[in-house]
Design a protein around this motif. Structure first.
Motif, PDB file in Angstrom:
ATOM      1  N   ASN A 140       0.840  -1.213  -0.141  1.00 36.98           N
ATOM      2  CA  ASN A 140       0.381  -0.079  -0.104  1.00 36.98           C
ATOM      3  C   ASN A 140       0.701   1.138  -0.226  1.00 36.98           C
ATOM      4  OD1 ASN A 140      -2.598   1.079  -0.021  1.00 36.98           O
ATOM      5  ND2 ASN A 140      -1.681   1.877   2.385  1.00 36.98           N
ATOM      6  N   GLN A 141       1.909   1.377   0.619  1.00 40.24           N
ATOM      7  CA  GLN A 141       2.948   2.500   0.878  1.00 40.24           C
ATOM      8  C   GLN A 141       3.643   2.694  -0.532  1.00 40.24           C
ATOM      9  OE1 GLN A 141       2.378   3.813   3.696  1.00 40.24           O
ATOM     10  NE2 GLN A 141       3.540   6.219   2.602  1.00 40.24           N
ATOM     11  N   LEU A 142       3.869   1.540  -0.733  1.00 37.75           N
ATOM     12  CA  LEU A 142       4.346   1.145  -2.350  1.00 37.75           C
ATOM     13  C   LEU A 142       3.663   2.227  -3.361  1.00 37.75           C
ATOM     14  CD1 LEU A 142       7.025  -2.109  -2.266  1.00 37.75           C
ATOM     15  CD2 LEU A 142       7.533   0.299  -2.396  1.00 37.75           C
ATOM     16  N   LYS A 143       2.456   1.668  -3.646  1.00 35.26           N
ATOM     17  CA  LYS A 143       1.759   2.332  -4.596  1.00 35.26           C
ATOM     18  C   LYS A 143       0.903   4.123  -3.677  1.00 35.26           C
ATOM     19  CE  LYS A 143      -1.718  -1.382  -5.253  1.00 35.26           C
ATOM     20  NZ  LYS A 143      -2.508  -2.154  -4.861  1.00 35.26           N
ATOM     21  N   THR A 144       1.014   3.979  -2.705  1.00 34.07           N
ATOM     22  CA  THR A 144       0.676   5.343  -2.145  1.00 34.07           C
ATOM     23  C   THR A 144       1.681   5.990  -2.883  1.00 34.07           C
ATOM     24  OG1 THR A 144      -0.534   4.516  -0.592  1.00 34.07           O
ATOM     25  CG2 THR A 144       0.538   6.889  -0.255  1.00 34.07           C
ATOM     26  N   TRP A 145       2.851   5.965  -2.371  1.00 36.67           N
ATOM     27  CA  TRP A 145       4.340   6.807  -3.213  1.00 36.67           C
ATOM     28  C   TRP A 145       4.420   6.827  -4.653  1.00 36.67           C
ATOM     29  CZ3 TRP A 145       8.047   4.200   0.610  1.00 36.67           C
ATOM     30  CH2 TRP A 145       7.656   5.164   2.046  1.00 36.67           C
ATOM     31  N   GLY A 146       3.549   5.992  -4.854  1.00 36.57           N
ATOM     32  CA  GLY A 146       3.231   6.300  -6.638  1.00 36.57           C
ATOM     33  C   GLY A 146       4.403   4.772  -7.440  1.00 36.57           C
ATOM     34  N   MET A 147       4.924   3.930  -6.645  1.00 37.77           N
ATOM     35  CA  MET A 147       5.264   2.581  -7.516  1.00 37.77           C
ATOM     36  C   MET A 147       4.260   2.608  -8.066  1.00 37.77           C
ATOM     37  SD  MET A 147       8.286   3.563  -6.062  1.00 37.77           S
ATOM     38  CE  MET A 147       8.299   4.439  -5.082  1.00 37.77           C
ATOM     39  N   GLN A 148       4.997   1.452  -9.878  1.00 37.22           N
ATOM     40  CA  GLN A 148       4.363   0.754 -10.764  1.00 37.22           C
ATOM     41  C   GLN A 148       4.037  -0.569  -9.819  1.00 37.22           C
ATOM     42  OE1 GLN A 148       2.407   2.256 -13.018  1.00 37.22           O
ATOM     43  NE2 GLN A 148       2.853   3.778 -11.786  1.00 37.22           N
ATOM     44  N   ASN A 149       3.297  -1.880 -10.071  1.00 41.03           N
ATOM     45  CA  ASN A 149       3.469  -3.060 -10.178  1.00 41.03           C
ATOM     46  C   ASN A 149       3.354  -3.654  -8.788  1.00 41.03           C
ATOM     47  OD1 ASN A 149       3.085  -3.054 -13.330  1.00 41.03           O
ATOM     48  ND2 ASN A 149       5.373  -2.876 -13.522  1.00 41.03           N
ATOM     49  N   ALA A 150       3.066  -2.507  -7.566  1.00 40.09           N
ATOM     50  CA  ALA A 150       2.888  -3.163  -6.359  1.00 40.09           C
ATOM     51  C   ALA A 150       2.928  -4.061  -5.986  1.00 40.09           C
ATOM     52  CB  ALA A 150       3.100  -1.182  -5.464  1.00 40.09           C
ATOM     53  N   ASN A 151       2.526  -5.440  -5.408  1.00 45.00           N
ATOM     54  CA  ASN A 151       2.075  -6.280  -5.505  1.00 45.00           C
ATOM     55  C   ASN A 151       2.389  -7.592  -4.520  1.00 45.00           C
ATOM     56  OD1 ASN A 151       3.095  -9.371  -7.188  1.00 45.00           O
ATOM     57  ND2 ASN A 151       3.220  -7.171  -7.765  1.00 45.00           N
ATOM     58  N   ARG A 152       1.723  -8.335  -3.724  1.00 44.21           N
ATOM     59  CA  ARG A 152       2.585  -9.524  -2.694  1.00 44.21           C
ATOM     60  C   ARG A 152       2.492 -10.566  -3.923  1.00 44.21           C
ATOM     61  NH1 ARG A 152      -0.761 -12.135   0.410  1.00 44.21           N
ATOM     62  NH2 ARG A 152       0.813 -13.104   1.845  1.00 44.21           N
ATOM     63  N   GLU A 153       3.855 -11.135  -3.934  1.00 47.54           N
ATOM     64  CA  GLU A 153       4.235 -12.068  -5.308  1.00 47.54           C
ATOM     65  C   GLU A 153       4.520 -13.618  -4.285  1.00 47.54           C
ATOM     66  OE1 GLU A 153       6.352 -10.803  -8.633  1.00 47.54           O
ATOM     67  OE2 GLU A 153       7.252 -12.882  -8.486  1.00 47.54           O
ATOM     68  N   ALA A 154       3.250 -14.606  -4.481  1.00 46.14           N
ATOM     69  CA  ALA A 154       4.064 -16.006  -4.470  1.00 46.14           C
ATOM     70  C   ALA A 154       4.860 -15.901  -5.338  1.00 46.14           C
ATOM     71  CB  ALA A 154       2.493 -16.548  -4.452  1.00 46.14           C
ATOM     72  N   TRP A 155       5.997 -16.664  -4.383  1.00 43.85           N
ATOM     73  CA  TRP A 155       6.926 -17.869  -4.693  1.00 43.85           C
ATOM     74  C   TRP A 155       7.203 -19.583  -4.679  1.00 43.85           C
ATOM     75  CZ3 TRP A 155       8.367 -20.851  -0.856  1.00 43.85           C
ATOM     76  CH2 TRP A 155       9.120 -19.569   0.287  1.00 43.85           C
ATOM     77  N   GLY A 156       5.915 -19.660  -4.063  1.00 42.79           N
ATOM     78  CA  GLY A 156       5.565 -20.996  -4.028  1.00 42.79           C
ATOM     79  C   GLY A 156       5.178 -21.255  -3.055  1.00 42.79           C
ATOM     80  N   LYS A 157       5.452 -22.714  -2.369  1.00 41.43           N
ATOM     81  CA  LYS A 157       4.400 -23.212  -1.127  1.00 41.43           C
ATOM     82  C   LYS A 157       5.921 -23.074  -0.179  1.00 41.43           C
ATOM     83  CE  LYS A 157       2.704 -27.540   1.396  1.00 41.43           C
ATOM     84  NZ  LYS A 157       2.739 -28.737   1.003  1.00 41.43           N
ATOM     85  N   PHE A 158       5.754 -22.885   0.964  1.00 35.67           N
ATOM     86  CA  PHE A 158       6.430 -22.596   2.370  1.00 35.67           C
ATOM     87  C   PHE A 158       5.966 -23.474   3.076  1.00 35.67           C
ATOM     88  CE2 PHE A 158       6.969 -20.735   6.730  1.00 35.67           C
ATOM     89  CZ  PHE A 158       8.321 -20.796   6.887  1.00 35.67           C
ATOM     90  N   GLY A 159       4.700 -22.843   3.499  1.00 37.23           N
ATOM     91  CA  GLY A 159       4.454 -24.110   5.187  1.00 37.23           C
ATOM     92  C   GLY A 159       3.269 -23.269   5.955  1.00 37.23           C
ATOM     93  N   LYS A 160       3.236 -24.085   7.284  1.00 30.03           N
ATOM     94  CA  LYS A 160       2.229 -23.376   7.898  1.00 30.03           C
ATOM     95  C   LYS A 160       2.897 -21.839   8.566  1.00 30.03           C
ATOM     96  CE  LYS A 160       3.018 -27.079  10.662  1.00 30.03           C
ATOM     97  NZ  LYS A 160       2.368 -27.962  11.532  1.00 30.03           N
ATOM     98  N   GLY A 161       1.886 -21.363   8.744  1.00 28.64           N
ATOM     99  CA  GLY A 161       2.503 -19.618   9.371  1.00 28.64           C
ATOM    100  C   GLY A 161       1.863 -19.859  11.350  1.00 28.64           C
ATOM    101  N   TRP A 162       2.485 -19.424  11.702  1.00 27.78           N
ATOM    102  CA  TRP A 162       2.159 -19.093  13.210  1.00 27.78           C
ATOM    103  C   TRP A 162       2.516 -18.651  13.552  1.00 27.78           C
ATOM    104  CZ3 TRP A 162       5.897 -18.698  17.205  1.00 27.78           C
ATOM    105  CH2 TRP A 162       5.905 -19.059  18.665  1.00 27.78           C
ATOM    106  N   GLU A 163       2.380 -18.130  15.000  1.00 25.36           N
ATOM    107  CA  GLU A 163       2.172 -16.622  15.984  1.00 25.36           C
ATOM    108  C   GLU A 163       1.867 -17.163  17.895  1.00 25.36           C
ATOM    109  OE1 GLU A 163       0.011 -13.856  14.870  1.00 25.36           O
ATOM    110  OE2 GLU A 163      -1.832 -14.699  15.826  1.00 25.36           O
ATOM    111  N   VAL A 164       2.153 -16.654  18.024  1.00 25.34           N
ATOM    112  CA  VAL A 164       2.086 -16.823  19.544  1.00 25.34           C
ATOM    113  C   VAL A 164       0.930 -15.986  20.402  1.00 25.34           C
ATOM    114  CG1 VAL A 164       2.958 -16.295  21.967  1.00 25.34           C
ATOM    115  CG2 VAL A 164       4.241 -16.825  20.304  1.00 25.34           C
ATOM    116  N   GLN A 165       0.345 -16.745  20.744  1.00 29.25           N
ATOM    117  CA  GLN A 165      -1.301 -16.174  20.943  1.00 29.25           C
ATOM    118  C   GLN A 165      -1.525 -15.754  23.097  1.00 29.25           C
ATOM    119  OE1 GLN A 165      -4.419 -17.328  19.224  1.00 29.25           O
ATOM    120  NE2 GLN A 165      -3.889 -16.123  17.586  1.00 29.25           N
TER     121      GLN A 165
END
Lengths: 519, 519
Positions: free
Chosen positions: B73-98
């Protein structure tokens, strides 16, 4: 220096000869003490029981009682006489932490590092609430928060930034520093207090009144929790008290001394306008069944007909702050003094004068254990009404500056003792201890003796990481104790006590201090 | 150095003249960049969002997603092109402490400082149990504990003692150190890996098998919690992963990486034969709805007909460990790279070549974000099958060594780039940056480019307290960021990117590395 010296430096030089000639030390006994202290030490075992096993030793707490009971029992086991917990007077409420949990839950979960301020209440179960920034430069600034803080978690603004870690935590005294101390001349009387009214008194009084008003306001608003920013970095939290230990103390809010990193993160988020929610579960317990304070006492009785009624005293405070196990403040000093007693007993020493160890309590709240002990036994510094026992104490030796080895001794202005101590340090030059400085050092229990004219001394110690990391912090644990340093200290203390017990004369005294008055 | 150099040092000296003459830099633009970077910086604001606001950014976690979304979002706000999250392949599980709470309850209460190991499960509610010391030098040693560990808290023995704090945490590179780097000559090919079988491999394999067996045993015994001793002192806990992020990973026990002070205290008490009871409540959450890994991409498109299809790339990894907010590892590098993009846009720069920023993920698990990005776009280092885009990347610049300012650049053996970079550093001598070293530096994402023959560079940075205090620890917070250092770094990166975009030629390349093979 609080008072005029009896002897000038020049006069000392003249009496140095006779002073040296007065030694009654038995070289074989001195060697036995050194061998016992350096090669058969129990100081780390003692320190383990005072720290890991007893736990935090806040004045009046069950942890302090555990340590005191262990010390009394240990003194008896080692064959000391008259070992007991001696009540010195009313202290106040005991207190300990029984649950300590707090975390950010919004914008994401993060458990914080924080310690309840001593003598503050708990949260009365689990609480959850938004963090609110309270800004109050004057009492009337509080009006805007009226009726808005119930169940909230309160934080205050600060301009404090965390310092960069550009200095090593741990240091030892250099030859140059020791040399400067050795060559120091007595400070003129009264120089330690500025003359005239302190221009900062008014501002300080205003701030104090504001803080009291804020505290009362927050109690009345029924906030869930107050966060204050702790000194310290890297997960280290220095602790203080957040309320009075007096049984008549005013109610305060639950308050967490929060690590700088966690405090500033929460503050930045709140100041940026984000919602920050926290949960906490703090339980603290007050103990009011016994409001007395106690010191631990034990003796090796004197054996010389003329001198056995005279005393050599040694001690240190056994109480600590609550966030860790007070290893360097002051299990270290306590363990060294206990070890000195053990050494003297183990070598079969039969002293001329009676040797008495006292481990103080409530030192952290104002040297109460030693002040009241002195008041009960020796005299009142306010009136300078002295008891007969005052005349019978040759010297009191104190240790309370962490785990660093002994590098010398502070004379507290008692320049007549210089040549005596110089001689006693002779055999310890190879262990780094030889500096005798005319300087005062303050802040601990030898002052209570000094105040009634009994020579009270504190040893010079390598500072190690006392000021930077351990003193009053949640990191004051057994791990910070340096075995080699503590062995050396116990050996030197045992030797000083030995020499003081056997010396023909008592340690020379200074002129009696003036009565302090009741103000 | 992994491979032979194309150019010898002597040859470089000959081409240095022409290289200097190739500069197409506009002095006015260079000045604008410096003014924007040093006087109108937003780097701390960017860092605040990536750390305090996003929270911990473990690979696959919601925190990383928050930071990625904010960056796009910030890259877009600053006027950058093609700003996006690009998938690179399978990683695995996400995890966080709750939830993260653990405390000693017997012999007295003490809340410990500890962090759940990444990808370990929670305790499934509050648990309470005795601490048991498990000693197993061989797998059969485990037999004695069979049927005895259900609901227990397990600790292991260690001889580790905490180090003394005799060194300052924070350091900067000295002139001597920089000079040594500048004068270093290329290491011979293959010198970085010892030839022949490693004699420690067998012992290591045995230890690994033992650990796996212990882990499986503890799961089967249904222990309540495992304690392991964290690296770090003073409340600082360095974290690691305790299980695999793979969706097919084996079950493990809940495990807390415990501060050295707390771990050793518990261990001492247990070894002394005392009863130690603990309570804990750990909740961790796994995310399996999206196993993909993502990088953040954004561009300033090239404007030169012939060169706009060529790329200048810059980046750093945005993922972090979970115990803090990964401020120096690597919000710092990410914020600097984002800031470099902002600066170039703010000064109205229309580059000849296209400028592309990529903020990697899963760097901490093996440079996955960059390795798969390179595999997807440029080629396979295992086979050295290259894609056409490989030929179009002039250089990739990486930043991932903490908050310290830039002192120079590692050539990774690309000696032909030396005179070019020496010239580009000329205007930054006053800011402490001028060293160009032939040396390699490893451990981060420029290696992924280097591996397929694209010049990938990492800057030399002042180490600060990266190694001693922040890198992978619970103390890697915004407070450790040095504003002046980050401003300087962003300004220099922007200038390097500017120069690379405008230079007539691409950055000279080394000979293609050999295919790594599949082993």
């Amino acid at each position: 220096m609080k008072r005029k010296l009896l002897f000038s430096g020049l006069f000392i030089a003249v009496i140095a000869g006779p002073a040296f000639a007065q030694s009654e030390a038995d070289p074989a006994m001195l060697q036995k003490i050194r061998t016992e202290g350096m090669d058969h030490s129990k100081v780390m075992e003692t320190a383990f029981y005072l720290t890991d096993v007893a736990g935090p030793r806040l004045a009046g707490s069950p942890g302090l009682k555990r340590a005191q009971d262990w010390a009394v029992n240990q003194l008896k086991t080692w064959g000391m006489q008259n070992a007991n917990r001696e009540a010195w007077g009313k202290f106040g409420k005991g207190w300990e932490v029984q649950k300590n949990y707090a975390a950010i839950t919004v914008p994401y979960y993060h458990a914080i590092i924080a310690i309840p301020k001593a003598w503050t209440p708990g949260t009365n179960g689990a609480v959850k609430g938004d963090v609110v920034l309270v800004k109050a430069d004057t009492i009337t600034d509080l009006d805007q928060y009226k009726g808005k803080l119930k169940g909230k978690i309160v934080i205050f603004d600060t301009k404090t930034k965390l310092p960069e870690g550009t200095k090593a935590d741990l240091n030892r005294l250099s030859d140059e520093e020791l040399d400067r101390m050795e060559k120091a001349t007595a400070q003129p009387a009264g120089s330690r207090r500025p003359a005239g009214p302190n221009p900062r008194f008014a501002a300080f009084a205003r701030l104090r009144a504001l803080r009291a008003a804020i505290s009362e306001f927050l109690v009345n608003e029924d906030v869930a929790l107050v966060l204050s920013m702790a000194r310290g970095t890297d997960g280290t939290v220095f602790t203080t008290n957040g309320a009075s230990y007096a049984d008549t103390a005013k109610a305060v809010s639950p308050e967490l001394e929060t690590s700088g990193e966690d405090y500033l993160r929460i503050l930045r988020l709140v100041k940026a306008g984000g919602k920050v929610e926290m949960e906490a579960d703090i339980k603290t317990k007050f103990y009011t069944d016994d409001l007395q304070g106690y010191d631990v006492v034990g003796e090796i009785p004197g054996t010389d007909k003329k001198l056995k009624d005279q005393l050599v005293m040694l001690g240190g405070h056994l109480d600590s702050w609550h966030a860790a196990t007070g290893a360097t403040d002051n299990a270290a000093g306590s363990a060294v003094m206990l070890e000195a007693m053990r050494i003297l007993k183990a070598v079969g020493f039969k002293p001329k004068r009676t040797i008495r160890i006292v481990l103080w309590s409530s030192e952290e709240q104002g040297l109460f254990g030693s002040r009241f002990y002195v008041l009960n036994h020796f005299g009142d510094p306010k009136t300078m009404q002295l008891k007969p026992e005052q005349a019978k104490v040759s010297a009191y030796y104190n240790l309370d500056n962490g785990t660093g080895k002994i590098r010398g001794i502070y004379l507290q202005g008692d320049s007549a003792a210089r040549p005596i101590f110089k001689q006693w340090f002779e055999p310890f030059k190879d262990l780094g201890a030889s500096t005798v400085t005319i300087n005062n050092t303050g802040g601990t229990d030898h002052l209570s003796f000094d105040a009634v004219g009994i020579p009270g001394f504190q040893f010079i110690q390598d500072p190690m990481d006392y000021g930077s990391r351990t003193h009053h912090s949640n990191q004051d644990t057994y791990d910070r104790l340096s075995e080699d340093d503590l062995k050396q200290a116990a050996t030197i203390v045992a030797t000083f006590v030995y020499n003081t017990a056997q010396r023909a004369e008592m340690i020379p005294r200074q002129e009696l201090p003036k009565a302090q008055g009741t103000n």
